[in-house]
Write a protein that holds these residues in place. Structure first.
Motif, PDB file in Angstrom:
ATOM      1  N   GLU A 158     -10.080  10.781 -17.123  1.00 54.71           N
ATOM      2  CA  GLU A 158      -8.923  10.210 -16.444  1.00 54.71           C
ATOM      3  C   GLU A 158      -7.634  10.876 -16.914  1.00 54.71           C
ATOM      4  O   GLU A 158      -6.769  11.231 -16.107  1.00 54.71           O
ATOM      5  CB  GLU A 158      -8.855   8.706 -16.708  1.00 54.71           C
ATOM      6  CG  GLU A 158      -7.648   8.031 -16.065  1.00 54.71           C
ATOM      7  CD  GLU A 158      -7.531   6.563 -16.424  1.00 54.71           C
ATOM      8  OE1 GLU A 158      -6.614   5.908 -15.890  1.00 54.71           O
ATOM      9  OE2 GLU A 158      -8.321   6.082 -17.240  1.00 54.71           O
ATOM     10  N   LYS A 159      -7.497  11.055 -18.231  1.00 50.86           N
ATOM     11  CA  LYS A 159      -6.296  11.680 -18.781  1.00 50.86           C
ATOM     12  C   LYS A 159      -6.192  13.142 -18.324  1.00 50.86           C
ATOM     13  O   LYS A 159      -5.094  13.626 -18.003  1.00 50.86           O
ATOM     14  CB  LYS A 159      -6.327  11.594 -20.299  1.00 50.86           C
ATOM     15  CG  LYS A 159      -5.113  12.164 -20.994  1.00 50.86           C
ATOM     16  CD  LYS A 159      -3.869  11.314 -20.787  1.00 50.86           C
ATOM     17  CE  LYS A 159      -3.922  10.038 -21.580  1.00 50.86           C
ATOM     18  NZ  LYS A 159      -2.622   9.315 -21.544  1.00 50.86           N
TER      19      LYS A 159
ATOM     20  N   LEU B 209      -5.062  13.208 -14.701  1.00 51.52           N
ATOM     21  CA  LEU B 209      -3.632  12.943 -14.584  1.00 51.52           C
ATOM     22  C   LEU B 209      -2.806  14.159 -15.012  1.00 51.52           C
ATOM     23  O   LEU B 209      -1.756  14.452 -14.422  1.00 51.52           O
ATOM     24  CB  LEU B 209      -3.248  11.723 -15.428  1.00 51.52           C
ATOM     25  CG  LEU B 209      -3.747  10.372 -14.908  1.00 51.52           C
ATOM     26  CD1 LEU B 209      -3.508   9.282 -15.953  1.00 51.52           C
ATOM     27  CD2 LEU B 209      -3.062  10.010 -13.591  1.00 51.52           C
TER      28      LEU B 209
ATOM     29  N   ARG C 226      -2.990  16.555 -12.209  1.00 50.88           N
ATOM     30  CA  ARG C 226      -2.140  16.050 -11.129  1.00 50.88           C
ATOM     31  C   ARG C 226      -0.673  16.399 -11.417  1.00 50.88           C
ATOM     32  O   ARG C 226       0.083  16.769 -10.503  1.00 50.88           O
ATOM     33  CB  ARG C 226      -2.281  14.527 -11.009  1.00 50.88           C
ATOM     34  CG  ARG C 226      -3.549  14.066 -10.313  1.00 50.88           C
ATOM     35  CD  ARG C 226      -3.459  14.156  -8.822  1.00 50.88           C
ATOM     36  NE  ARG C 226      -2.358  13.393  -8.257  1.00 50.88           N
ATOM     37  CZ  ARG C 226      -1.999  13.451  -6.974  1.00 50.88           C
ATOM     38  NH1 ARG C 226      -2.629  14.258  -6.142  1.00 50.88           N
ATOM     39  NH2 ARG C 226      -0.993  12.731  -6.526  1.00 50.88           N
ATOM     40  N   ASP C 227      -0.288  16.282 -12.679  1.00 51.45           N
ATOM     41  CA  ASP C 227       1.078  16.636 -13.069  1.00 51.45           C
ATOM     42  C   ASP C 227       1.328  18.123 -12.847  1.00 51.45           C
ATOM     43  O   ASP C 227       2.422  18.531 -12.433  1.00 51.45           O
ATOM     44  CB  ASP C 227       1.291  16.259 -14.540  1.00 51.45           C
ATOM     45  CG  ASP C 227       2.754  16.259 -14.936  1.00 51.45           C
ATOM     46  OD1 ASP C 227       3.609  16.085 -14.047  1.00 51.45           O
ATOM     47  OD2 ASP C 227       3.050  16.432 -16.128  1.00 51.45           O
TER      48      ASP C 227
ATOM     49  N   THR D  32       0.520  16.107 -21.853  1.00 47.17           N
ATOM     50  CA  THR D  32       0.078  14.714 -21.929  1.00 47.17           C
ATOM     51  C   THR D  32      -0.113  14.330 -23.383  1.00 47.17           C
ATOM     52  O   THR D  32      -0.362  15.190 -24.240  1.00 47.17           O
ATOM     53  CB  THR D  32      -1.236  14.503 -21.144  1.00 47.17           C
ATOM     54  OG1 THR D  32      -1.528  13.102 -21.080  1.00 47.17           O
ATOM     55  CG2 THR D  32      -2.416  15.203 -21.814  1.00 47.17           C
TER      56      THR D  32
END
Length: 483
Positions: free
Chosen positions: A125-126, A129, A132-133, A300
């Protein structure tokens, strides 16, 4: 390094023989514990036990307290407590994407670098994300290579460990890495739908191929242990997993395996997610450090260290514990250390010494307890627990441990006893070790530090002995009424 650890372990094994009897055995075991030992045909000399009152009255117990023993996963308490004080409860790890070329109209004309920072919990999930960033920052296509920077850790040369000598693909055996992605676990899901067995793998890494040989059954009842077996075969261009067995209509089964090395898994997971997001990377996968001239594209952060140690202690996560141990080393490494394991060993021993804990029996190899070399004494562990109890992060440390009969590795133990929810206990299990360490309340509401470690060639049934230690500790004489 390996030779030194083995020498220390051998020396610590021999040390109790030179101690006077009163130092090796001080105190006595309760009749109930003695009975439990006898019932399981285990000698009392296999047990080291310390109980120390932290609040209120009570008599301490020291039995075989100074003998060097293998603590198994209770060693994680030393690592996580050290991390709380040395790194801080709000410590975070970072993972970053960099580019070495210009970005125009969604096309990165150059290489895409992923720099690992040792995050113990960089899950799918991380990573999704983070990618996605990257897309949100305008990247769609990469013309160059996917470059992995795994230089954050100076890795030690430690021996491989597999306690039962069985499947080396078990996820709990995954080694640490500066770019650890999703604990390097592949989840295989088998399901019988419409008379046909389907096999899926997450993440869908391209180099993992499935050879589905599972027979579909029409039986209506799903077995408790589905007969689905996975046999990985490594080939020159990837890994083929031969799946065999049988599965009834409407039933499903899943298992976790670790089949790839760290770079292959990380690159495969990145490419799989990136493709799902509509992106492409035209070049190959390789490893190198991020150039100083590269520019940051996306970053992240991990959860706080407090959340990380909860995962480590509640569920006895070996890989995350080893990752944390190396993170301590990486934070305080100097030129004389050689690698991050040696740095962590030096720093933790120095930190303990500042607390007045010399711990001559302590031998740390990887900080997880998944080791034959790691050792300490029950008295040393108790001293560490006492120091933690008085420390500024006592609440965070205690709450990271399993609650008896409620969660983590203690969730199935001591049900239908007065101890439900009354103790935070870390467990430890190896083929020849059963151990508990932590904090427990007694019937008067007072708190104790408790350490009980069994080292025996045949420790089967030993969990009942350790449970009896906690039951006896709870049954303290009723406190006198206050005037």
């Amino acid at each position: 390094m390996i030779k030194t650890l083995r020498q220390l372990a051998i020396a610590s094994l021999l040390l109790p023989l030179a101690l006077p009897l009163h130092a090796a055995v001080n105190g006595s075991l309760s009749p109930k514990v003695q009975q439990a030992l006898k019932a399981n045909k285990i000698s009392s000399q296999s047990l080291s036990l310390v109980t120390v009152p932290l609040t209120g009255p009570g008599n301490s117990t020291y039995f075989n307290a100074d003998i060097s023993v293998n603590p198994a996963s209770t060693m994680k308490l030393v690592t996580t407590y050290a991390a709380l004080e040395l790194l801080g409860p709000t410590h975070k790890w970072k993972t970053e994407f960099y580019a070495d070329g210009p970005l125009k109209d969604g096309v990165l004309n150059g290489n895409l670098f992923l720099k690992g920072g040792g995050d113990p919990k960089l899950n799918m999930e991380k990573l999704w994300l983070l990618l996605r960033d990257l897309r949100a920052n305008g990247v769609r296509q990469v013309t160059g290579d996917l470059v992995l920077d795994r230089s954050h850790f100076v890795q030690p040369a430690l021996p491989a460990f597999n306690d039962d000598g069985g499947d080396a693909n078990k996820p709990f055996l995954v080694t640490p890495d500066a770019l650890l992605v999703n604990l390097k676990a592949l989840r295989f899901i088998a399901r019988n739908e419409g008379g046909k067995v389907h096999i899926a793998v997450e993440p869908p890494i391209a180099s993992i191929r499935i050879d589905n040989r599972v027979k579909a059954l029409k039986a209506a009842k799903c077995p408790g242990w589905p007969d689905v077996r996975y046999n990985p075969v490594t080939e020159f261009d990837g890994t083929t997993v031969i799946v065999s067995g049988q599965l009834a209509e409407g039933c499903s089964a899943q298992t976790y395996l670790s089949l790839l090395d760290h770079p292959s898994y990380a690159a495969g997971a990145i490419r799989a997610i990136w493709q799902e997001l509509g992106g492409s990377i035209l070049g190959k996968d390789r490893m190198a450090e991020v150039p100083k001239s590269a520019r940051l594209l996306a970053r992240t952060f991990s959860p706080d260290l407090v959340e990380i140690i909860r995962d480590i202690n509640k569920y006895s996560n070996n890989t995350m514990a080893r990752q944390l141990f190396l993170s301590i080393g990486a934070q305080f490494r100097n030129e004389a250390d050689g690698d991050d394991a040696k740095a962590a060993q030096r720093v933790i021993r120095s930190w303990l010494a500042r607390k007045g804990i010399t711990a001559p029996q302590l031998v740390m190899e990887n900080g997880s307890g998944l080791s034959r070399a790691e050792r300490l004494s029950a008295r040393e562990m108790a001293k560490i627990l006492q120091a933690a109890w008085k420390g500024p992060y006592a609440a965070e440390f205690i709450s990271s441990m399993p609650l008896v009969a409620m969660d983590g590795t203690m969730r199935k133990r001591l049900h239908r006893t007065a101890l439900v929810g009354e103790a935070h206990i870390k467990t430890g299990t190896l083929n020849n070790v059963r151990a508990i360490a932590g904090f427990s309340r007694d019937s008067n509401g007072n708190s104790w530090a408790v350490v009980a470690i069994l080292n025996d060639p045949r420790p089967w049934g030993a969990s009942s002995i350790l449970d009896q230690v906690l039951i006896d500790l709870y049954r303290q004489p009723k406190a006198a009424a206050q005037p």
